[in-house]
Design a protein around this motif. Structure first.
Motif, PDB file in Angstrom:
ATOM      1  N   THR A   1      -7.348   7.647   7.779  1.00  0.00           N
ATOM      2  CA  THR A   1      -6.908   6.707   6.747  1.00  0.00           C
ATOM      3  C   THR A   1      -5.977   5.650   7.330  1.00  0.00           C
ATOM      4  O   THR A   1      -6.134   4.451   7.079  1.00  0.00           O
ATOM      5  CB  THR A   1      -6.214   7.479   5.607  1.00  0.00           C
ATOM      6  OG1 THR A   1      -7.162   8.352   4.995  1.00  0.00           O
ATOM      7  CG2 THR A   1      -5.666   6.521   4.568  1.00  0.00           C
TER       8      THR A   1
ATOM      9  N   ALA B   1       0.845  -1.203   0.000  1.00  0.00           N
ATOM     10  CA  ALA B   1       0.000   0.000   0.000  1.00  0.00           C
ATOM     11  C   ALA B   1       0.875   1.246   0.000  1.00  0.00           C
ATOM     12  O   ALA B   1       1.864   1.319   0.744  1.00  0.00           O
ATOM     13  CB  ALA B   1      -0.918   0.010   1.210  1.00  0.00           C
TER      14      ALA B   1
ATOM     15  N   ILE C   1      -6.521   1.613   7.704  1.00  0.00           N
ATOM     16  CA  ILE C   1      -5.592   0.619   7.160  1.00  0.00           C
ATOM     17  C   ILE C   1      -5.179  -0.369   8.250  1.00  0.00           C
ATOM     18  O   ILE C   1      -5.080  -1.586   8.027  1.00  0.00           O
ATOM     19  CB  ILE C   1      -4.364   1.315   6.548  1.00  0.00           C
ATOM     20  CG1 ILE C   1      -4.790   2.119   5.309  1.00  0.00           C
ATOM     21  CG2 ILE C   1      -3.288   0.311   6.182  1.00  0.00           C
ATOM     22  CD1 ILE C   1      -3.679   2.970   4.719  1.00  0.00           C
TER      23      ILE C   1
ATOM     24  N   LEU D   1       3.732  -1.082   3.747  1.00  0.00           N
ATOM     25  CA  LEU D   1       3.093   0.235   3.716  1.00  0.00           C
ATOM     26  C   LEU D   1       4.164   1.296   3.534  1.00  0.00           C
ATOM     27  O   LEU D   1       5.111   1.377   4.326  1.00  0.00           O
ATOM     28  CB  LEU D   1       2.327   0.499   5.026  1.00  0.00           C
ATOM     29  CG  LEU D   1       1.732   1.901   5.197  1.00  0.00           C
ATOM     30  CD1 LEU D   1       0.698   2.190   4.120  1.00  0.00           C
ATOM     31  CD2 LEU D   1       1.119   2.065   6.587  1.00  0.00           C
TER      32      LEU D   1
ATOM     33  N   LEU E   1      -7.825  -3.181   8.979  1.00  0.00           N
ATOM     34  CA  LEU E   1      -8.254  -4.069   7.894  1.00  0.00           C
ATOM     35  C   LEU E   1      -8.256  -5.528   8.343  1.00  0.00           C
ATOM     36  O   LEU E   1      -7.339  -5.990   9.051  1.00  0.00           O
ATOM     37  CB  LEU E   1      -7.326  -3.900   6.690  1.00  0.00           C
ATOM     38  CG  LEU E   1      -7.423  -2.586   5.915  1.00  0.00           C
ATOM     39  CD1 LEU E   1      -6.283  -2.485   4.905  1.00  0.00           C
ATOM     40  CD2 LEU E   1      -8.763  -2.480   5.205  1.00  0.00           C
TER      41      LEU E   1
END
Length: 950
Positions: A26, A7, A30, A40, A33
């Protein structure tokens, strides 16, 4: 089969909301999840301590810092240069996935090896029920169409799978496909990057799919995609980015020959789109359109790089993409969904009821009244009397009088034409076979046009048919209007007919470009016919602008600003002339024929009559019907209307009432000031400004205030009282109008049958084909003086008059020479004066006859002048005419001097500027389907609810 996901979150702290607020949500999403990411990378575009701290707290695999102006494509490319995961997830600071979003995306990618990338369902940041995007497609010419944008998510699009492209935010891309396709195209500036990537993937024989079960919230405030158009600045920025991307893609997708032609047609296409944007009422997008065209035009290397990237990926023909493109009918369906229904919370406009509410019958009755009051007009080809004169015999001459250059009066005067000449030319062009007849038609239709305007003006104030009828009657029979008709004042008639339509358009100009465009055109004509109204209009405009800024946060201010632009352009030459000569009073002078007709004096008695709406000392004609001293009661007929208007601030719609009373006060104050100002000369007589036009403005405010009172100050159960008030007002105005309506029958009107020319028929015949035929008109004055005036062509005309000449107080060199020549002509027999006239192109000398009673001094001067002129060998007597005694110059007459090159250049510049601004205003004013739909969602009555800021 992808097993690992990398990501990339790109952050840039330049949104409308602090980036830290979005980034926290955000990164939290993440971390929550169900299927975590395997790596990342957070890319910080611009150094920011708080963002760096938030990024470190998320314990990413990598943190990279780039410059603030780094675009999304470059940021992603710099972050994944050494990626070894199987899939790449493109995120931004404002893309918060739901907990199962990545699970669904990875599953879709694993199950279909032919997929290059998959896209989630994008929803609003604070409202997951509103869709932002479910994929993207394009038209044949490259226009981007987002699927389901702005719709409520009811699962209606969840069956969609194959798409052409997608919003770039939160797509999951196979790493190998990413490398094969060459990544994102940075030349797109952030717009259409997902669509372009999808097009290249499809041409590479791969697929692109939407995964509706994967939901990602986006705020439209990050570095990825187009910024949400929530402010004027962001709308223009979004328009520029989107248009640049569209033009770039056109040049990249086209074949080489078509690409060259598109590149060459970029600027003509921008000009054409400028016209379309004006027609669509989107002038704020004209700047982005041109800037985008210049950007696309100036990047040939970027176009070549993008074409090479596309060629390297292409495996299948473009025809494979046809089923995924949107057709014209589908596009109309997408952009016409708002016609299906309207929210019940939005006010819906009611039917106009022009025919069922009596409006048509009112106009018909006004037409019958006009014919009965002015029956002779049906047989007259030209109107005369008062301030009326004939018009030019051809349309081309009409418009020549309206242009900058040599005037049709004066020795060789080069000056800007009055804007009123343009109004006259426009009216005369409606009957091109005989332009003067257009004024006759205007006079016949004036009453029904005023009734129609008054009725429509009332639609902005009330929904009640009886009150609209009252407004039509009161406006058509306003004393200042009827006096203008009877006395022959064309400027006042035009102003009164146009003012209601100016009110109709200007009252909604803050919320509609169509209203602003129409108001700007009408305002030009109103100020052109009565420049003395300009201060009042500017004062009211400033008040409107302040209200818009205070109550609407400035929304609509640009529309109000545009209202004054056409008027400023049309008056700019006259303003420049006033600055150059130091005579600013020319800007207030009444245009047209200078005529010192009957009007009240600037004293207490005169201003008391002005307060009653009566601009003449005969008390609207009643002094010609009743004995002196028995007409004191006539001004009291306007008292019912005035009392109702004064009560408007006490009604439920007090704001509208106050606004209309301000209009009335400004109009009345302007009339009080105008009657005491004299800037125009009728030969040797000083003529004060006509206060009637300002009284029309005041009458509009008073009438509107009275309608507000009758509409909102009475309870619904008091219908009888409302009807009684309307009847009382109507009857009072009808009684007040009786003398004016019977003036023609009683022979007290100044209006008369006019002649085709103000000069003898001999000159008119020669001037019909030659506009450069010159005549020196000598007029003996009552005090023993002599007035001299040069006339070019076959006649003095209404459109050929000039306030530059009429307001002149300082003699020029030409004026002094004219005075010397006139004195020589009537006092000696020296031929030098005639030779000078011939050298300047003057062919005739006319000793005019005074229409009124000739004084002994004027008669003596006329007789001595006749003797002197008859003794000259270089003058040939033509004879006595109805216009006076005429002589013809028998010496060799030179041609009138042609305008200089500088004058011709200025004429062209002025004409182009005026045509351009009129063209823009017309395009803005033309209604479209979109403007009609928007109008139906707003009430026709303006300001019924103060809290709405309408």
């Amino acid at each position: 089969m992808p097993a690992r996901v990398h990501a990339v979150v790109v952050v840039r702290p330049d949104g409308r909301t602090p980036a830290a607020l979005h980034l926290r949500r955000t990164l939290t999403a993440i971390a929550a999840l169900h299927r975590p990411v395997d790596a990342l990378t957070i890319v910080l575009c611009g150094a920011d301590e708080e963002l760096e701290r938030i990024a470190r707290d998320a314990t990413p695999t990598h943190i990279r810092t780039l410059s603030l102006n780094t675009g999304y494509a470059a940021a992603v490319a710099g972050a994944i240069s050494d990626i070894d995961e199987d899939a790449l997830w493109l995120l931004a600071q404002d893309t918060a996935p739901e907990t199962d979003a990545l699970t669904h995306l990875v599953s879709a990618l694993e199950l279909a090896p032919s997929l290059a990338f998959v896209a989630p369902k994008l929803t609003r940041w604070n409202d997951r029920s509103e869709l932002v995007s479910m994929g993207a497609t394009m038209t044949r010419f490259g226009r981007t169409v987002m699927h389901a944008e702005g719709q409520l998510d009811q699962g209606q699009h969840d069956g969609r799978e194959d798409i052409l492209g997608a919003d770039i935010r939160a797509i999951l891309v196979r790493t190998d496909a990413w490398r094969d396709l060459g990544g994102l195209d940075a030349a797109l500036l952030g717009a259409d990057q997902g669509l372009d990537l999808g097009v290249r993937a499809r041409l590479a024989s791969s697929r692109v799919s939407i995964v509706p079960r994967a939901r990602v919230a986006t705020a439209g405030d990050g570095v990825a995609g187009v910024p949400a158009p929530i402010s004027p600045q962001r709308r223009q920025r979004a328009a520029y980015i989107s248009r640049t991307a569209q033009l770039h893609r056109r040049l990249v997708y086209a074949n080489p020959v078509a690409a060259v032609l598109l590149w060459l047609s970029m600027l003509p296409l921008a000009a054409w789109n400028t016209v379309l944007l004006l027609l669509r009422k989107q002038p704020e997008l004209i700047g982005p359109e041109w800037w985008a065209s210049l950007t696309a035009l100036g990047r040939p290397l970027a176009i070549l790089r993008s074409r090479r990237r596309l060629a390297e990926a292409k495996r299948v023909p473009w025809s494979q993409l046809a089923p995924l493109r949107v057709t014209g009918s589908q596009l109309r369906e997408v952009f016409g969904t708002d016609e299906a229904g309207e929210s019940p919370t939005v006010p819906t406009r009611r039917d106009l009821r022009f025919f069922t509410g009596g409006g048509a019958w009112l106009v018909l009755a006004a037409l019958v009244t006009s014919v009965v009051a002015f029956p002779a007009l049906l047989a007259w080809p030209v109107l005369g009397g008062g301030a009326l004169q004939p018009l030019r015999t051809t349309v081309s001459r009409l418009w020549a009088d309206a242009s900058y250059g040599q005037l049709s009066l004066g020795w060789d005067v080069v000056a800007p034409a009055d804007p009123f000449s343009t109004v006259v030319a426009l009216i005369g062009s409606t009957t091109p076979w005989q332009p003067s007849q257009a004024i006759v038609v205007l006079w016949i239709l004036a009453l029904p046009l005023a009734a129609l305007g008054g009725w429509f003006m009332a639609t902005r104030v009330t929904e009640r048919s009886v009150l609209r009828m009252t407004a039509g009657i009161a406006w058509a029979l306003a004393p200042t209007f009827l006096i203008a008709l009877v006395d022959g004042r064309p400027t006042a008639v035009i102003v009164h007919v146009l003012l209601p339509w100016l009110f109709v358009a200007a009252s909604v100009a803050h919320r509609s470009w169509a209203g602003a465009g129409a108001a700007s055109l009408i305002l030009v004509a109103v100020i052109a016919a009565s420049p003395s109204l300009a201060p009042a209009v500017v004062a009211l405009w400033v008040m409107m602008l302040l209200l818009v800024v205070a109550m609407r946060g400035g929304r609509g201010a640009s529309r109000l600003v545009w209202m004054l632009v056409p008027t400023a352009v049309f008056f700019a030459p006259l303003i420049w002339h006033a600055i150059a000569t130091g005579d600013g009073w020319v800007l207030l002078a009444d245009p047209g024929v200078a005529w010192a007709g009957p009007q009240v004096a600037a004293d207490a008695t005169g201003r008391s009559l002005l307060a009653a709406g009566i601009p003449t000392p005969d008390i609207a004609g009643w002094a010609t019907l009743l004995p002196e001293g028995s007409v004191w009661w006539v001004p009291l007929l306007v008292v019912p209307l005035a009392l109702l208007a004064l009560a408007a601030p006490l009604s439920q719609r007090w704001a509208s009432g106050i606004a209309l009373l301000v209009v009335a006060a400004v109009g009345l104050g302007t009339a009080f000031a105008a009657v005491g100002i004299a800037v125009v000369f009728d030969e040797s007589e000083v003529v004060a400004l006509w206060p009637g036009a300002a009284l029309s403005l005041a009458w509009l405010g008073v009438l509107g205030g009275a309608l507000v009172t009758l509409d909102a100050a009475l309870a619904p159960r008091l219908r009888a009282a409302r009807a009684a008030g309307a009847v009382v007002v109507s009857l009072a105005i009808i009684v007040l109008a009786l003398p004016s309506l019977t003036a023609m029958a009683r022979g007290t009107a100044y209006l008369d049958r006019g002649d085709a020319s103000t000069l003898p028929a001999y000159i008119a015949a020669e001037g019909r084909d030659d506009a450069n035929v010159g005549t020196l008109v000598l007029t003996p004055q009552s005090g023993g003086g002599l007035a001299a005036q040069y006339v070019w062509g076959g006649s003095e005309t209404l459109g050929g008059q000039s306030t530059v000449i009429a307001t002149q107080t300082t003699a020029t060199e030409q004026d002094e020479l004219t005075g010397t020549l006139a004195a020589d002509l009537v006092t000696s027999t020296d031929s030098a004066a005639i030779e000078e006239l011939a050298a300047q192109g003057i062919s005739f000398v006319l000793l005019a006859v005074d229409d009124g009673d000739e004084t002994p001094a004027a008669r003596a001067l006329r007789l001595s002048a006749t003797t002197s002129l008859n003794q000259r060998d270089t003058l040939e007597g033509v004879g006595e005419t109805a216009k006076g005694e005429l002589w013809r110059v028998v010496a060799d007459v030179s041609e009138r001097a042609a305008p200089s090159e500088e004058t011709q250049t200025m004429t062209t510049i002025v004409a182009i500027s005026q045509l351009a601004v009129v063209g823009i205003a017309v395009l803005l004013a033309i209604p479209t389907a979109a403007t009609r739909r928007a109008a139906r969602r707003t009430p026709r009555v303006v300001g019924p609810y103060w809290q709405e800021g309408r």
